[in-house]
Design a protein around this motif. Sequence first.
Motif, PDB file in Angstrom:
ATOM      1  N   TYR A 186     -97.999 -56.362  85.006  1.00  0.00           N
ATOM      2  CA  TYR A 186     -97.584 -55.169  85.746  1.00  0.00           C
ATOM      3  C   TYR A 186     -95.987 -55.290  85.983  1.00  0.00           C
ATOM      4  N   LEU A 187     -95.213 -56.332  86.181  1.00  0.00           N
ATOM      5  CA  LEU A 187     -94.066 -56.570  86.236  1.00  0.00           C
ATOM      6  C   LEU A 187     -93.247 -56.131  85.013  1.00  0.00           C
ATOM      7  N   VAL A 188     -93.812 -56.684  83.981  1.00  0.00           N
ATOM      8  CA  VAL A 188     -92.939 -56.331  82.636  1.00  0.00           C
ATOM      9  C   VAL A 188     -92.946 -54.747  82.407  1.00  0.00           C
ATOM     10  N   CYS A 212     -89.169 -54.047  82.475  1.00  0.00           N
ATOM     11  CA  CYS A 212     -88.959 -54.354  81.219  1.00  0.00           C
ATOM     12  C   CYS A 212     -88.858 -53.305  80.322  1.00  0.00           C
ATOM     13  N   VAL A 213     -88.037 -52.459  80.311  1.00  0.00           N
ATOM     14  CA  VAL A 213     -88.261 -50.806  79.778  1.00  0.00           C
ATOM     15  C   VAL A 213     -87.134 -50.852  78.741  1.00  0.00           C
ATOM     16  N   TYR A 214     -87.376 -51.611  77.637  1.00  0.00           N
ATOM     17  CA  TYR A 214     -86.303 -51.698  76.395  1.00  0.00           C
ATOM     18  C   TYR A 214     -86.121 -50.224  76.191  1.00  0.00           C
ATOM     19  N   GLN A 215     -86.760 -49.253  75.747  1.00  0.00           N
ATOM     20  CA  GLN A 215     -86.583 -47.988  75.307  1.00  0.00           C
ATOM     21  C   GLN A 215     -85.751 -47.318  76.186  1.00  0.00           C
ATOM     22  N   GLN A 216     -86.224 -47.200  77.503  1.00  0.00           N
ATOM     23  CA  GLN A 216     -85.278 -46.510  78.324  1.00  0.00           C
ATOM     24  C   GLN A 216     -83.786 -47.271  78.430  1.00  0.00           C
ATOM     25  N   TRP A 217     -83.677 -48.665  78.288  1.00  0.00           N
ATOM     26  CA  TRP A 217     -82.302 -49.056  78.454  1.00  0.00           C
ATOM     27  C   TRP A 217     -81.363 -48.468  77.289  1.00  0.00           C
ATOM     28  N   ILE A 218     -82.267 -48.222  76.139  1.00  0.00           N
ATOM     29  CA  ILE A 218     -81.398 -47.761  74.994  1.00  0.00           C
ATOM     30  C   ILE A 218     -81.001 -46.186  74.877  1.00  0.00           C
ATOM     31  N   GLU A 219     -82.162 -45.600  75.210  1.00  0.00           N
ATOM     32  CA  GLU A 219     -82.018 -44.101  75.249  1.00  0.00           C
ATOM     33  C   GLU A 219     -81.545 -43.282  76.681  1.00  0.00           C
ATOM     34  N   PRO A 226     -74.680 -51.493  82.133  1.00  0.00           N
ATOM     35  CA  PRO A 226     -75.094 -52.832  81.778  1.00  0.00           C
ATOM     36  C   PRO A 226     -76.350 -53.476  82.631  1.00  0.00           C
ATOM     37  N   VAL A 227     -77.265 -53.768  81.675  1.00  0.00           N
ATOM     38  CA  VAL A 227     -78.404 -54.268  82.362  1.00  0.00           C
ATOM     39  C   VAL A 227     -78.122 -55.735  82.891  1.00  0.00           C
ATOM     40  N   ALA A 228     -78.300 -56.004  84.171  1.00  0.00           N
ATOM     41  CA  ALA A 228     -77.977 -57.304  84.949  1.00  0.00           C
ATOM     42  C   ALA A 228     -78.543 -58.378  84.075  1.00  0.00           C
ATOM     43  N   THR A 229     -77.875 -59.572  83.774  1.00  0.00           N
ATOM     44  CA  THR A 229     -78.013 -60.616  83.040  1.00  0.00           C
ATOM     45  C   THR A 229     -79.676 -61.165  83.918  1.00  0.00           C
ATOM     46  N   VAL A 230     -79.710 -61.216  85.139  1.00  0.00           N
ATOM     47  CA  VAL A 230     -81.050 -61.893  85.734  1.00  0.00           C
ATOM     48  C   VAL A 230     -82.342 -60.894  85.415  1.00  0.00           C
ATOM     49  N   LEU A 231     -82.245 -59.767  85.117  1.00  0.00           N
ATOM     50  CA  LEU A 231     -83.300 -59.185  84.784  1.00  0.00           C
ATOM     51  C   LEU A 231     -83.770 -59.245  83.235  1.00  0.00           C
ATOM     52  N   LEU A 232     -82.578 -59.462  82.402  1.00  0.00           N
ATOM     53  CA  LEU A 232     -82.913 -59.869  81.025  1.00  0.00           C
ATOM     54  C   LEU A 232     -83.703 -61.261  81.123  1.00  0.00           C
ATOM     55  N   GLU A 233     -83.254 -62.047  81.815  1.00  0.00           N
ATOM     56  CA  GLU A 233     -83.866 -63.365  81.843  1.00  0.00           C
ATOM     57  C   GLU A 233     -85.338 -63.260  82.213  1.00  0.00           C
ATOM     58  N   PHE A 234     -85.385 -62.498  83.239  1.00  0.00           N
ATOM     59  CA  PHE A 234     -86.787 -61.976  83.912  1.00  0.00           C
ATOM     60  C   PHE A 234     -87.459 -61.529  82.699  1.00  0.00           C
ATOM     61  N   CYS A 235     -87.192 -60.654  81.964  1.00  0.00           N
ATOM     62  CA  CYS A 235     -87.774 -60.258  80.784  1.00  0.00           C
ATOM     63  C   CYS A 235     -88.138 -61.062  79.743  1.00  0.00           C
ATOM     64  N   ASN A 294     -88.314 -64.388  80.387  1.00  0.00           N
ATOM     65  CA  ASN A 294     -89.182 -65.373  80.776  1.00  0.00           C
ATOM     66  C   ASN A 294     -90.907 -64.843  80.784  1.00  0.00           C
ATOM     67  N   LEU A 295     -90.892 -63.591  81.249  1.00  0.00           N
ATOM     68  CA  LEU A 295     -92.320 -62.884  81.209  1.00  0.00           C
ATOM     69  C   LEU A 295     -92.915 -62.321  79.841  1.00  0.00           C
ATOM     70  N   ASP A 296     -91.773 -62.091  79.213  1.00  0.00           N
ATOM     71  CA  ASP A 296     -92.142 -61.100  77.842  1.00  0.00           C
ATOM     72  C   ASP A 296     -91.180 -61.636  76.672  1.00  0.00           C
ATOM     73  N   GLY A 297     -91.050 -62.882  76.557  1.00  0.00           N
ATOM     74  CA  GLY A 297     -90.127 -63.456  75.474  1.00  0.00           C
ATOM     75  C   GLY A 297     -90.437 -63.261  74.225  1.00  0.00           C
ATOM     76  N   PRO A 298     -91.848 -63.549  73.654  1.00  0.00           N
ATOM     77  CA  PRO A 298     -92.122 -63.336  72.144  1.00  0.00           C
ATOM     78  C   PRO A 298     -91.645 -61.646  71.812  1.00  0.00           C
TER      79      PRO A 298
END
Length: 2022
Positions: free
Chosen positions: A465-467, A471-478, A483-492, A494-498
């Motif tokens: 649910y959190l991811v 973690c809306v990767y497509q939205q970040w690009i389109e 800039p996306v906060a570093t803490v949010l990137l680390e959050f993703c 951690n939860l969605d690493g692979p």
Amino acid sequence: MRSTPAASVLGFLLFGLICSYTAEEGTTLEEDIQKVINQIHFLSGADEQMRGFSNTGEAFSLHSYYDMLSNLLALVPPLLGDRFMDELPKMLVCILSGEMDCGLKAELTKTVSVQLVEPLLNLLSSPALQTCPQSPSSGADPVSFRTGEAAAAATVLDGFQQTVMNILQSLPLSGHLKDTLSSVMDAAVKNVLTFSVSLLQLPLEYMNIALQFGIRVPSLDDKETCEQGDLKQLIMWGIHNNMSWSFAPSLVDVLLELFLEQVEPLCAYGVLDCQTPPIMPFQRSLTEATRDSNDIFLKCDRHNLAQLNDTVCADVLRGSSAGSSTSVLALCQALGSLSPHQLEQVWSNLCSVVQALVSPVVGESPYCGDGDVTDSIATAPPSQAAPRRAAREAPNLRQLACNYDVWMEALPADDQFVSLCSDNDREEFEKRVCSNADFMKKLLSDAVNSWLYAYCANSSADSDYLVSHFCVYQQWIEQPTGPVATVLLEFCMNLDGPRMTSLMCKNIQLLVFVLADPENIHLMPNCTNLPTPPPLAGPDLGLGLGPGSLGSESCRYSQWHDLTQITTDNLMHCTNFDQAGFTQEVCGNSTIIDTLLQDEEHVWLREFCNASLASLSQTLNIAEWCDYDTWAERQVDVSVVALCWQNDQLAFQSKVCCQTSVLEKLQQDPQNQWLVSACTNMDMHELLKVCKYSDWSKPIIVDMTELALCAELDQLNFTSKVCTNGTILQNLLANQDNTWLVQYCANHSKSAVSLSGDGEGGGDPSGFKPAEQCQYSSWSISLPGVALLTLCWENDQTHFISSVCPNTALLLKLSQESYSAWVSSMCTTFANYTSETTTPTTTTTNSPAPEPDSCWVRNLVKQFHLNCSVDFTSACQPGISQNQVLKMMVHCWVESLEARVEELLTAPVAAMLEQALSTTVVFLLAVEEVQASSLHIIKNINLSVLKSVAQYLEKEKTFENKKVLLQCFGTVLTSLMQAPRDMTRNEFPVIKEYFNIPLSSLRSVLRAAHINTVRLILQYYSSHRDTLQLSDKYLSTMMSVLLQTHVVRDESFFPELAPLLASANPTDILALPSLQNDKIVTNAINRNLVHMTLEQRQAFGSWYSKVMPPSKIIEGHESLIADTGDLIVYLPFRYFQHLSRAQLMNGLDVLLRNNLTSLKKEFIAYSLVGNLTVQDFIRLGKMSCLADPKDLLLYKGTEAFTVIQDIVMNCTHDDGLILPNYLISSVLLNSTKFKVPSSLGADRLAEIAHLLPLMGINFLQGLTPAQLLTALPALSNVSFSPAQASVIVDKLSSITTLTGPNKLQELGSLIVGMRAETFLTLTSARLLSSLPAIAQHSPGLSPHQVNAIASKLWGYSEVVVWLKNHQVDTLLYCTPLVSVLPRIGVLVNDVENITTNFYNTQQAKAIFREALETKPNLIEQRFLSLGTLGQGASCEFLKERFRADGSQNAVVEILQFLRQQPRPLHTSLKKCLIEELYKLEFFPQLLKDLGAELAVSMPVSTITKFSTDDMNVLRTTILQDPRHFLLLPRTKQALLVDKMVQRMGMYTGVFTQEEFRSLGIMSPFVLDEVFIQMDRSFFIDNLSSLLGLCYTQSKMNLVALILQEPAVFGPVKTWNKATLIQVDRFLFFLSKSTLQEISPALMTVGYIEKLFISQRRWERGDVGASCLKSVERLELFRKQQFVLQFFLGFLKINHLSSIGMMVPTCEILHSIPPAAWPPSSLTSMSPTAFSNCLELMGHDPFFESYQRSQVLNKVKQLYGPVSSFSQSLISQLAALAVEMSVEELSSLRLVERRSIAALGAISDWTDTQLAALFTTVLRSTRRVSPSQLDSSTLVAMGYIVCGATVADMNLFNAVEFSKAVLFLGQLRLPCSEEQLDVLVGLLSHTLAFGTISSWGTDVFIEIGVLAAGLPDLAMSALVKEQIEGITPTAISVIPPERFYVALNHRQISMFSYEQAAAVTDAQISALSEVQKTALSLALTLWENRPVDFRGRSRGLALSYSPLCLTLGLLMLLTVLSGPDVP
């Protein structure tokens, strides 16, 4: 007027202390009391506007108050005279318990307290004026919060503080004035403290009782467990146990922080990003273990109060509490009369009172807020008529702060409330916030709440649910919004690493987007799907630990985003428990390590990383892997590219990133697309070291050059993160060199923040006008902005200095702001400079000017001579507030007073003061529990607590108290610990004390320890391992607890135990939880296997096998072994055997570097040998030798065969390998180079020296003397047979004199080849010098050789001196007694110097007897110092010793002395000891001191009475030395073990592994029905150890059945090679019919030979040598013979044909005895091979007559007639000569003793043969008369002695025969009765042993079997001492008629069990009934002598029952069923 409930104590004491009025005359006391009560009630309800003594009330109200107070004060004297104070405790208890009728006095007390205390409480609330929290309303001006009266009070307080500081700073104190002031202060303090203590003593006792009711101090229960206590309970425990807490400075700090709260700096005008500094997070004193609301001290509805007996009231009521006042007694009596419900009511009301009293002090001021504040404590009604309401508790934290609905609907919640609720309302917080994305995003809109990402990622919220929402990767690009906060990137990540990693590798746009911010460089993905190369195999770098563990949080290097938050604790933890990962990820990352090294606390990392990287470089050859020059021409694996980028970045940049061709080629692989970003951003690594934007938001000084570098190289980030952030900009401008930032930001950023102080924007600095803008006079009201301040300094320094520096108030305000703190230090520097330049010089030019100390706080401390341990570093920083200065001054003053408390106060006062302080701290901790903000108590007292605890642990001698402290308060102590770096300096004895815990308590203490405590223990141990020097038992116990308790609770904790795995118990290892699939766990185990024992490794292998079933192994990849690591090597063989050939070959390196069992080595060898290359054989090494010889012979003629030959040669030097001689013969010796022995060179001969015994006599005879002499050093260490050694010695003697100086020493093992005749020719000096060399090989010497040497040496009188010098000790054991007896007198004269020689039993007895007769006093006094002579003590002597001193200590000393004897004690001595010891009342306590030899000598009836504990002692004793058990008769072995099994309860259920191992060597002797229940898994996994045990015939049959069970190996027809190598020698347990079902293809010659070798090794081992009886050994040999002949086809071939029949080589006959082969195969051997092995055939004990006959015929064919046989040939023939006729025997030439000895050792001769041999000996030795036979010859003759006629025997030399009797007496001589009579007559010669009646035990032991020849008269006169010396063999050969006639029933009853058991059936049949009864009693004598294990012996039963006789006879018949029973 607002009122509070029954606060009676405080109210009454206040007016009672100050009043002195008296009541008016004419009124009664009761009326006055009632009048005052009515007045108070009237005033309290008159007018609501009168509240708080308002000045707006009417005049009459003031008069009414005055009148009421006057009347109240007038009541005090009569009340005190009416015993009011004595009744006060009872009244208080009555009031608080809710009773309605407590009396008029109680009602007055209640009314006064309720109605009159409120004004006082309002007054007390004023110190809290400064603690008003910031209003949560948005948009409020920060300055406006301090308004009205609160602001006015704060202003006054500030002014007062400033005045005090000015006075202190400017006060010029002279030395005299300082001393006077100090004395005055000391006197004042002393008087005040003394008065205060006396005043507070009674309230303190009351408070102590209340604390004891409310705080239950943990204690150990009956199970040695206790609850974990919190800090309050710890302090209470310390008070009760006289612990000195020393809380004075800490408590002062708490109070100062409470009343002198730090005033936070106000925001300057125009700064948009001004942030109010966060309030310190709320830290409760409660631990997790006590967070239950029922345990909160000031919770008013408590139902778990302590009992009265748990408080001091119990002692007071019993009268055992000294010094208790009557008031305390009254209080305790009142409390004791209450019911539990009433007691709870008292507590509830008292709790409300306390809360009301403390809330004005520590709570919010009534001036705070808007006035609409609900009271936290309910108040009692003002009127008595109103119904009474119970007090209620304050609303809890959730009700006060955590209103999520309001947060969601209104403006964003206060960030402090968010943080507070996340900690204290976690479950609801996760549900309402983390599980609601919209709510979470709203809170995240405040950057302060960015921590929510990490918090929710580790919460119970749905990660998917959190991811999906964040973690809306497509939205970040389109749809990028920035800039996306570093803490949010680390959050993703951690939860969605692979998934995130995959997307970044596949989508370059996303990758560039993420890495555009250099702070995200750590998120660079490794776009490779392959594992890293083998050299990097290791742990998972901390990423695989389970959630919640310390290792999980602290060693996740990828999450180390803010390196400033990484503590030394984290670093030390990771370096200790993840060294490999830390080295690679941290030390190998220059960005991380350089950042960490900037902190001086981390300096030690430099040395650590240098050493670790150096170690890593030794194992990882970067140059070999990263050969960049070849990358442009070949395809490079993506994992190699990643490896080189990670470990060789400098070269990678120049050789790859800067080489277009290489880079483009690598990018052709999609998995290398990450190189685009990597090469582009490699410069960013260096940049990140400098541009740490996140750190710049803190008040630190940043160098200008660093700013300039970042502005130039990272312009975009610099502009966005600096110019637009007011906080960062303010901090950077604090450095005057950074003023250029104003212009820079104005030019590069349109959205730059306003930096001016007027709030009008930036403005143009070039047009700055100081006269207009630098209005210094207004700065005191409104501080300037950072830019304005800087510009004024830069452009108007003169006015700046003159206007700002002299203004102390303004300077103080500026120093409190981070951006303007530099002004204070600048003004100080300027003032010092101007002072130096304007003051005239008064000193010489050579005197340096002292550097002024600019720290005025430190100056003040020095000025007043205060001894203070405070660190002034922070206090001396610019910007310190006056509150902080006052705090530090007061702290130092109190600390100085505390150091002199013994001088100022008396001991009782000091003790009471300390108790008061400790009680106050406990009370404050309790108050903090119910407050919504912290009182900072823990922060201030933690060091004091730890210091006090450390001092207590150091001084306390009773461990029980220490145990309670460590076990019950370990968790709270751990929470108070500082960083582990302090422990490395040995500053925390608390942790060290865990290593001083006795083993008996270690388990319970560690079991209760918190996981963090355990981590500290492990870290301390890791740092102090060498100095601690812990025992193996301690480490094993500690590891056992950690594995059983903490790893079970938290599986992720296991990797941290890696350094201690070598101390783990195998049982605990097997019980580990299922962590086999955790890579970090398996890697940790693999790394530490090398330090473990084999048993531990096998335990880990068994544990790992739970997830490695055979199917998984079979289906596994070829790299299964390499992937799994060393752990797979130790799988049980039943799993290991499923590894395929491909898997074994692929993982060969892993296999070879481990200690494989011989079973696994053999499995690997036969699995791999086949189609191997030369290099493969080289890799296999010695393991190749374990392959089947037929497989190795297939390589004959190939290049590999030469390598095989070299390997086999090396294997022959390894005694641990079972190497078939068939292999040696086929591979090595079957070579043409060995056909001509004389052609071998000296080096080659020395190389094969150890193989010469296999090559036989013919080969040795082919060697020249010169060859042998050259190779003598090598030959002297080889074990040759006597015949082989004699050949070599004869050849050597032909070219050198072997009797010359030092020649005998050079012979070494060849000494056995020396003729006895040669020894007799040597001088005494030559013999003595050679004895050390002879001693090394004495077991190989024949009896006649030993006799010759000993007899010759003892013929010299100097032998006494030699004996004292231990020169003749070597052969002392075989020295004839008759040679020693003449020297005994001389020896006894110096008996103290002959107590360490190795005597045999008879020698020791003879010397002891003589010494006791001649020196009785010396022997009695120094018995325990007689050393090896102790074995000669007689039974009577020991009885006298026991009678003289029968204490347990004395008996134990004797037992220990006897256990140290070098030889087994004689049976008679053991029997005597058991009889005497058994009479002692403390006999059961002696069991552990008996030793195995005496223990197994106890009668079974006694053992039956043993308790379970006694039986365990017996079991342990036997297992310590099991050889004595193996020597017991089979019947006693079975009975003993059966009794043991009964007592230990092993009869029912499975015979488990634990039970089997507990019995050890005795386990196969359990009953068959027990043995058959053996755990089959244990049986299979432990076959190798089971093979070494001793089995009876019935157990052999059971083992055979078990082997064929389906759950084990199944039917033998299904067995394979792996099965056979496991079964090993157990194959011989199978029946012949079963053996025939084994596949013949498996039973190769090589395997059969290994079986024979294995069986022979066991038989020659400690167990086998004592196990098999002669009948069992013969039966087993028959089975071996069948196996050989059946599988080699001998039983299937026509006996008339020899076609296809295998002919053995001589070498194989050394392994498979000749008797196992058909005689036809032996006679078919080549003449050379036959001759080489003739000695083996002659000495084979299993040869039957038909075999010997055929072999002898072959000998005659080869060597001619018997008369031509040489002495060497005769010595080789041995038993083969039995087949010679009498004529042939008579024609022999028996010239030498060696040939005589070869025939004399044979017992199968007929009488006629013996007679012929005796005659031949006399003739061949040219002895004219038998009297010329010396002792050496007689010994050599052996059985041939019985071939002499009676007349010849009468001619024997009595002395020589007596010298030979030591050996002859051990033979079962076939002499007739008349011959024995003659021989005994020789022994009774006066020159021999003298008359028979004078013989003692020693003589009978010496003569052995010849005692059977005693005349009837002499035998009938034997006494007990003589009978004890007769050997069982001598008993068995006494003629039946003589036995019946000569031995009466009394003598027979004196037999030992062994003697009685030796009586034959023929002898029994000749006995009378009385004699038979006596014999039965000897067998069952002790059956009727039970021992009372309750402390009394019931003595000897004088009668026996028929049952006993029957049992005895049954035992006798059982023993006599085999003639081999000893």
